[in-house]
Each structure stands twice: as structure tokens, then as C-alpha cells.
Design a protein around this motif. Structure first.
Motif, PDB file in Angstrom:
ATOM      1  N   VAL A  47       0.866  -1.174   0.000  1.00 42.74           N
ATOM      2  CA  VAL A  47       0.000   0.000   0.000  1.00 42.74           C
ATOM      3  C   VAL A  47       0.900   1.221   0.000  1.00 42.74           C
ATOM      4  CG1 VAL A  47      -1.745   1.319   1.262  1.00 42.74           C
ATOM      5  CG2 VAL A  47      -1.889  -1.189   1.195  1.00 42.74           C
ATOM      6  N   GLY A  48       0.959   1.876  -1.136  1.00 41.76           N
ATOM      7  CA  GLY A  48       1.794   3.057  -1.287  1.00 41.76           C
ATOM      8  C   GLY A  48       1.055   4.299  -0.849  1.00 41.76           C
ATOM      9  N   VAL A  49       1.766   5.170  -0.152  1.00 45.72           N
ATOM     10  CA  VAL A  49       1.193   6.430   0.299  1.00 45.72           C
ATOM     11  C   VAL A  49       1.541   7.487  -0.761  1.00 45.72           C
ATOM     12  CG1 VAL A  49       1.064   8.134   2.134  1.00 45.72           C
ATOM     13  CG2 VAL A  49       1.462   5.715   2.697  1.00 45.72           C
ATOM     14  N   LEU A  50       0.494   7.920  -1.466  1.00 49.33           N
ATOM     15  CA  LEU A  50       0.674   8.904  -2.540  1.00 49.33           C
ATOM     16  C   LEU A  50       0.835  10.295  -1.963  1.00 49.33           C
ATOM     17  CD1 LEU A  50      -2.041   7.643  -5.044  1.00 49.33           C
ATOM     18  CD2 LEU A  50       0.433   7.376  -5.232  1.00 49.33           C
ATOM     19  N   THR A  51       1.526  11.124  -2.597  1.00 45.61           N
ATOM     20  CA  THR A  51       2.152  10.878  -3.882  1.00 45.61           C
ATOM     21  C   THR A  51       3.640  10.586  -3.698  1.00 45.61           C
ATOM     22  OG1 THR A  51       0.583  12.360  -4.961  1.00 45.61           O
ATOM     23  CG2 THR A  51       2.595  11.947  -6.148  1.00 45.61           C
ATOM     24  N   GLY A  52       4.151  10.899  -2.549  1.00 48.34           N
ATOM     25  CA  GLY A  52       5.590  10.809  -2.307  1.00 48.34           C
ATOM     26  C   GLY A  52       6.217   9.448  -2.463  1.00 48.34           C
ATOM     27  N   ALA A  53       5.492   8.375  -2.185  1.00 49.96           N
ATOM     28  CA  ALA A  53       6.091   7.040  -2.196  1.00 49.96           C
ATOM     29  C   ALA A  53       6.046   6.349  -3.552  1.00 49.96           C
ATOM     30  CB  ALA A  53       5.404   6.162  -1.149  1.00 49.96           C
ATOM     31  N   PHE A  54       5.477   6.980  -4.576  1.00 44.97           N
ATOM     32  CA  PHE A  54       5.265   6.244  -5.824  1.00 44.97           C
ATOM     33  C   PHE A  54       6.563   5.799  -6.494  1.00 44.97           C
ATOM     34  CE2 PHE A  54       5.955  10.303  -7.867  1.00 44.97           C
ATOM     35  CZ  PHE A  54       6.301  10.035  -9.186  1.00 44.97           C
ATOM     36  N   VAL A  55       7.608   6.598  -6.481  1.00 47.71           N
ATOM     37  CA  VAL A  55       8.867   6.210  -7.127  1.00 47.71           C
ATOM     38  C   VAL A  55       9.520   5.087  -6.318  1.00 47.71           C
ATOM     39  CG1 VAL A  55      11.170   6.987  -7.807  1.00 47.71           C
ATOM     40  CG2 VAL A  55       9.200   8.479  -8.161  1.00 47.71           C
ATOM     41  N   LEU A  68       3.129 -10.182  -5.753  1.00 46.10           N
ATOM     42  CA  LEU A  68       2.589  -9.188  -4.837  1.00 46.10           C
ATOM     43  C   LEU A  68       1.519  -8.391  -5.559  1.00 46.10           C
ATOM     44  CD1 LEU A  68       3.960  -6.307  -5.882  1.00 46.10           C
ATOM     45  CD2 LEU A  68       5.909  -7.195  -4.634  1.00 46.10           C
ATOM     46  N   ARG A  69       0.760  -7.656  -4.791  1.00 45.41           N
ATOM     47  CA  ARG A  69      -0.262  -6.766  -5.342  1.00 45.41           C
ATOM     48  C   ARG A  69       0.009  -5.367  -4.823  1.00 45.41           C
ATOM     49  NH1 ARG A  69      -1.929 -10.751  -3.002  1.00 45.41           N
ATOM     50  NH2 ARG A  69      -3.086  -9.780  -1.333  1.00 45.41           N
ATOM     51  N   VAL A  70      -0.532  -4.372  -5.519  1.00 49.67           N
ATOM     52  CA  VAL A  70      -0.319  -2.991  -5.083  1.00 49.67           C
ATOM     53  C   VAL A  70      -1.639  -2.243  -4.992  1.00 49.67           C
ATOM     54  CG1 VAL A  70       2.015  -2.850  -6.043  1.00 49.67           C
ATOM     55  CG2 VAL A  70       0.089  -2.100  -7.413  1.00 49.67           C
ATOM     56  N   GLU A  71      -1.695  -1.347  -4.053  1.00 48.08           N
ATOM     57  CA  GLU A  71      -2.816  -0.424  -3.847  1.00 48.08           C
ATOM     58  C   GLU A  71      -2.199   0.906  -3.446  1.00 48.08           C
ATOM     59  OE1 GLU A  71      -6.246  -0.300  -3.598  1.00 48.08           O
ATOM     60  OE2 GLU A  71      -6.789  -2.357  -4.035  1.00 48.08           O
ATOM     61  N   PHE A  72      -3.016   1.944  -3.493  1.00 45.75           N
ATOM     62  CA  PHE A  72      -2.541   3.262  -3.093  1.00 45.75           C
ATOM     63  C   PHE A  72      -3.558   3.958  -2.210  1.00 45.75           C
ATOM     64  CE2 PHE A  72      -0.260   2.420  -7.014  1.00 45.75           C
ATOM     65  CZ  PHE A  72       1.025   2.792  -6.680  1.00 45.75           C
ATOM     66  N   MET A  73      -3.039   4.775  -1.317  1.00 48.38           N
ATOM     67  CA  MET A  73      -3.839   5.705  -0.527  1.00 48.38           C
ATOM     68  C   MET A  73      -3.196   7.071  -0.687  1.00 48.38           C
ATOM     69  SD  MET A  73      -4.626   3.760   3.072  1.00 48.38           S
ATOM     70  CE  MET A  73      -5.954   4.875   3.563  1.00 48.38           C
ATOM     71  N   ALA A  74      -4.015   8.092  -0.641  1.00 47.27           N
ATOM     72  CA  ALA A  74      -3.483   9.456  -0.652  1.00 47.27           C
ATOM     73  C   ALA A  74      -3.971  10.140   0.613  1.00 47.27           C
ATOM     74  CB  ALA A  74      -3.952  10.213  -1.891  1.00 47.27           C
ATOM     75  N   VAL A  75      -3.035  10.725   1.317  1.00 49.02           N
ATOM     76  CA  VAL A  75      -3.360  11.463   2.534  1.00 49.02           C
ATOM     77  C   VAL A  75      -2.655  12.805   2.478  1.00 49.02           C
ATOM     78  CG1 VAL A  75      -3.694   9.400   3.943  1.00 49.02           C
ATOM     79  CG2 VAL A  75      -1.451  10.453   3.833  1.00 49.02           C
ATOM     80  N   PHE A 160      14.666  19.727   5.124  1.00 48.14           N
ATOM     81  CA  PHE A 160      13.612  19.519   4.136  1.00 48.14           C
ATOM     82  C   PHE A 160      14.251  18.971   2.862  1.00 48.14           C
ATOM     83  CE2 PHE A 160      10.235  20.222   1.163  1.00 48.14           C
ATOM     84  CZ  PHE A 160       9.112  19.975   1.923  1.00 48.14           C
ATOM     85  N   VAL A 161      13.783  17.778   2.440  1.00 53.68           N
ATOM     86  CA  VAL A 161      14.371  17.096   1.295  1.00 53.68           C
ATOM     87  C   VAL A 161      13.345  16.885   0.192  1.00 53.68           C
ATOM     88  CG1 VAL A 161      16.202  15.957   2.612  1.00 53.68           C
ATOM     89  CG2 VAL A 161      13.995  14.819   2.356  1.00 53.68           C
ATOM     90  N   VAL A 162      13.863  16.771  -1.020  1.00 57.45           N
ATOM     91  CA  VAL A 162      13.048  16.524  -2.203  1.00 57.45           C
ATOM     92  C   VAL A 162      13.762  15.511  -3.087  1.00 57.45           C
ATOM     93  CG1 VAL A 162      11.965  18.809  -2.213  1.00 57.45           C
ATOM     94  CG2 VAL A 162      14.092  18.444  -3.487  1.00 57.45           C
ATOM     95  N   GLY A 163      13.035  15.037  -4.099  1.00 62.19           N
ATOM     96  CA  GLY A 163      13.597  14.100  -5.064  1.00 62.19           C
ATOM     97  C   GLY A 163      13.156  12.689  -4.776  1.00 62.19           C
ATOM     98  N   TYR A 164      13.275  11.836  -5.771  1.00 65.49           N
ATOM     99  CA  TYR A 164      12.910  10.424  -5.675  1.00 65.49           C
ATOM    100  C   TYR A 164      11.481  10.273  -5.138  1.00 65.49           C
ATOM    101  CZ  TYR A 164      13.870   5.413  -5.450  1.00 65.49           C
ATOM    102  OH  TYR A 164      13.843   4.049  -5.654  1.00 65.49           O
ATOM    103  N   GLY A 165      10.587  11.133  -5.629  1.00 66.35           N
ATOM    104  CA  GLY A 165       9.180  11.104  -5.243  1.00 66.35           C
ATOM    105  C   GLY A 165       8.785  12.193  -4.262  1.00 66.35           C
ATOM    106  N   LEU A 166       9.716  12.701  -3.484  1.00 65.58           N
ATOM    107  CA  LEU A 166       9.404  13.758  -2.513  1.00 65.58           C
ATOM    108  C   LEU A 166       9.401  15.105  -3.204  1.00 65.58           C
ATOM    109  CD1 LEU A 166      11.419  11.544  -0.864  1.00 65.58           C
ATOM    110  CD2 LEU A 166      10.555  12.962   0.963  1.00 65.58           C
ATOM    111  N   ASP A 167       8.565  16.024  -2.694  1.00 65.66           N
ATOM    112  CA  ASP A 167       8.404  17.299  -3.367  1.00 65.66           C
ATOM    113  C   ASP A 167       8.313  18.458  -2.391  1.00 65.66           C
ATOM    114  OD1 ASP A 167       5.078  18.350  -3.610  1.00 65.66           O
ATOM    115  OD2 ASP A 167       5.712  16.679  -2.351  1.00 65.66           O
ATOM    116  N   VAL A 168       8.312  19.636  -2.969  1.00 64.43           N
ATOM    117  CA  VAL A 168       7.881  20.834  -2.293  1.00 64.43           C
ATOM    118  C   VAL A 168       6.992  21.545  -3.306  1.00 64.43           C
ATOM    119  CG1 VAL A 168       9.922  22.228  -2.906  1.00 64.43           C
ATOM    120  CG2 VAL A 168       8.536  22.856  -0.934  1.00 64.43           C
TER     121      VAL A 168
END
Length: 189
Positions: A47-55, A68-75, A160-168
Motif C-alpha cells: 500500500v503506497g502512500v501517494l504521492t511521495g512514495a510512488f517512485v 505481490l499486489r499494489v494499492e494506493f492511498m493518498a493522505v 527539508f528534502v526533495v527528489g525520488y518522489g518527494l516534493d515541495v
């Protein structure tokens, strides 16, 4: 700062590369092996936590040698800010029940711990067979709530970090590395 980093417009708001692409990929492969060994013949539901964990989740899933199977949640607890608001909202829920499933929650970063503890509580109430957590990053700082993780890719300083899915403000997710944002940078322009 990496050679040429200052010359690329996309990177003007960054201070330095904290974790380079090669180091990231090696650790994700290692996590994939460790998690595969843990689950053995069980098929986990990631279960991936969107959007940061997608990469991170995409690379981790490919590194896991098992069905395996995949699902997503966005919080959301940040909105467009760089600090949590303290209020967690589910923006997108799972598409199917998880009762009896072996769930692996895939998170990009453990910061305050607030979002993570909220998600763990929500998922536990849905009666999975098991619930484990893998986070790419965990900040070294006091947390407002305790945040447990079964696997952590990297411990990082409280920056505060960004990249590889993380943003500002929706930017920098596509960087193949994790970088520290300049404290005085004007972002989003």
C-alpha cells in the motif's frame, strides 16, 4: 554541490545532494531482498502512500522476488506547506478491503510521525493478517507521536528534502536522488 547542479534551472532551489542515485538504488534492492525473505511464500499487498512514495514503491516492488499486489492511498497533512498542519485527511482510500491480507505500508518519509500513526490506526481497524511498514527515509528528530518502522532505507538529518518522489509544492519529484532544499530558496516559481 554536484558539478553543474547550479547551472540547471530545475535545481536552483537545491542546496546539496544528500543521497545519490546509485546509493538509493543499492539500498532499495537490499530492502527488496530483506522484505522478500521476511514474507517467504506469503504474497504481500503493498500500500503506497501517494504521492511521495510512488517512485520508491515502484522500484521496491521490482526488487521483491515474489508475487505481490499494489494499492494506493493518498493522505495530506502538508498541503502546499513545508510543515505539517497537524490535520491528516484521506484524499484517496483503498479500492478493496484488506481483511486477512499481509499489508506492507510503503511510505516515503517519516517526519513528525503524525500521518503514519494515523494511517496505521486506520489500516489496523480493517483487520489485516499483518501490517508492516517500510519507509525510504526517517528524519533524526523528536517526533510528536512515536513512529515505528519495520524497515528504513536511510536515517537523515532534520532538513527539508526533495527528489525520488518527494516534493515541495509539487516540484522535484522526478529527481533520481534525494536533495536538501535551500532554506532561503523561493520555490514554486
Amino acid at each position: 554541490m554536484a558539478e553543474g547542479l547550479r547551472d540547471i534551472p530545475l535545481h536552483r532551489g537545491l542546496d546539496r545532494i544528500l543521497i545519490d542515485e546509485e546509493t538509493l538504488q543499492a539500498r532499495v534492492r537490499e530492502l527488496g531482498r530483506e522484505i522478500s525473505e521476511y514474507y517467504g511464500d506469503r504474497s504481500p499487498l503493498l500500500v503506497g502512500v501517494l504521492t511521495g512514495a510512488f517512485v520508491f514503491m515502484a522500484d521496491l516492488a521490482r526488487a521483491m522476488a515474489m508475487p505481490l499486489r499494489v494499492e494506493f492511498m493518498a493522505v495530506s497533512s502538508y498541503g502546499q506547506a513545508t510543515q505539517t498542519s497537524g490535520v491528516v485527511r484521506i484524499l484517496k482510500d483503498l479500492d478493496r478491503p484488506i481483511e486477512g491480507e499481509h499489508v506492507l505500508l510503503v511510505e516515503d518519509i517519516i517526519d513528525s510521525g503524525l500521518t503514519l500513526e494515523y494511517l496505521i490506526d486506520v489500516l489496523q481497524r480493517r483487520n489485516p493478517a499483518s501490517l508492516r511498514l517500510v519507509a525510504l527515509l526517517r528524519k533524526n528528530k523528536p517526533r510528536s507521536v512515536p513512529a515505528r518502522a519495520d524497515w528504513v532505507g536511510f536515517e537523515i538529518p532534520d532538513e527539508f528534502v526533495v527528489g525520488y518522489g518527494l516534493d515541495v509544492a509539487g516540484r522535484y519529484r522526478n529527481l533520481p536522488f534525494v536533495a536538501v532544499v535551500k532554506p532561503d530558496a523561493v520555490l514554486g516559481k
